[in-house]
Design an enzyme around this catalytic site. Structure first.
Site, PDB file in Angstrom:
ATOM      1  CG  ASP A  64       6.399  -5.421   9.095  1.00  0.00           C
ATOM      2  OD1 ASP A  64       5.716  -4.509   8.564  1.00  0.00           O
ATOM      3  OD2 ASP A  64       5.947  -6.165   9.979  1.00  0.00           O
ATOM      4  CE1 TYR A  66       1.678  -4.248   1.522  1.00  0.00           C
ATOM      5  CE2 TYR A  66       2.946  -5.430  -0.145  1.00  0.00           C
ATOM      6  CZ  TYR A  66       2.344  -4.267   0.306  1.00  0.00           C
ATOM      7  OH  TYR A  66       2.404  -3.129  -0.453  1.00  0.00           O
ATOM      8  CG  PHE A  77       5.965  -0.154  -0.911  1.00  0.00           C
ATOM      9  CD1 PHE A  77       4.903   0.308  -0.147  1.00  0.00           C
ATOM     10  CD2 PHE A  77       7.233   0.374  -0.673  1.00  0.00           C
ATOM     11  CE1 PHE A  77       5.085   1.276   0.833  1.00  0.00           C
ATOM     12  CE2 PHE A  77       7.424   1.352   0.309  1.00  0.00           C
ATOM     13  CZ  PHE A  77       6.349   1.797   1.056  1.00  0.00           C
ATOM     14  CG  HIS A 186       4.144   5.182   4.537  1.00  0.00           C
ATOM     15  ND1 HIS A 186       3.102   4.441   4.039  1.00  0.00           N
ATOM     16  CD2 HIS A 186       5.182   4.324   4.698  1.00  0.00           C
ATOM     17  CE1 HIS A 186       3.482   3.185   3.909  1.00  0.00           C
ATOM     18  NE2 HIS A 186       4.738   3.076   4.304  1.00  0.00           N
TER      19      HIS A 186
END
Length: 224
Positions: A64, A66, A77, A186
């Protein structure tokens, strides 16, 4: 929420007529009225706006947006220029430097990638300020799963970069033999050292694109 107007629209239009999406739309109107929501409503579909369906060559999945002021711009990202580079993106840049020799830029906007055909898709497209995962489970996952199914059905080769368990769970939806599925931990500081560093996904992606007769991605984000 800003409408999708490019070639994603006919592919995703059936979703807009489903009951879950009607409820999602009404919920998001209420959320934007009652809370500070990121990204701004006009940028919520930026991943689709900046990377038309016909141009998609690579898919990077996030979770989701920031959730701090000024960060989210509708691309996973990625953050706006002038905003501090978040730790996960810093690790992505570090792996790019190791893998392809890209220098580490002074900002975190990944718009250049999106415009080359890298779909930077979060599975949930909005978040309340300061509350990670606050809008999970209200229908966004169903919508973005529909987009992933559309991509899976395309005959043009696509490279899917699945980082972390949440993204890798989507691999079950990807069964087209023409696509390349790359998996790694991740890039967050908690897990990057478990195999994201050294995964070589960026060079592997470009090698595959070239094998398929497609232009590779210029991964270098230039300084401002």
């Amino acid at each position: 929420m800003a409408a999708i107007e490019n070639d994603w629209l006919p592919a995703l239009e059936p979703e807009f007529h489903k009951d879950y999406y009607r409820k999602l739309y009404l919920r998001m109107k209420e959320e934007y009225h009652s809370y500070v929501i990121y990204p701004p409503s006009e940028e919520i579909f930026n991943a689709f706006h900046l990377t038309p369906l016909s141009k998609v060559k690579v898919v990077i999945l996030g979770q989701d947006p920031y959730h701090e002021p000024g960060q989210a711009q509708g691309l996973c990202f990625s953050v706006r220029k002038g905003v501090r580079i978040p730790p996960s993106l810093a690790n992505i840049y570090q792996e790019l430097n190791r893998d392809l020799g890209c220098y580490i830029p002074n900002h975190g906007s990944l718009v250049k990638w999106a415009e080359q055909g890298v779909l930077l898709l979060n599975t949930v497209l909005a978040v309340r300020a300061h509350q990670a995962n606050s809008l999970r489970g209200i229908g966004w996952e169903e919508f973005t799963d529909a987009a992933i199914r559309v991509l899976n059905e395309r005959n043009q080769p696509i490279v899917f970069m699945l980082w972390g368990s949440s993204a890798q769970a989507k691999a079950a939806m990807l069964d087209h033999p023409g696509h390349l599925i790359l998996k790694a931990p991740h890039p967050s500081p908690l897990s990057a050292y478990r195999g994201f560093f050294g995964c070589g996904h960026f060079s592997k992606c470009n090698e595959y694109l070239k094998e398929q007769g497609l232009e590779p991605i210029d991964w270098q984000i230039e300084n401002v």
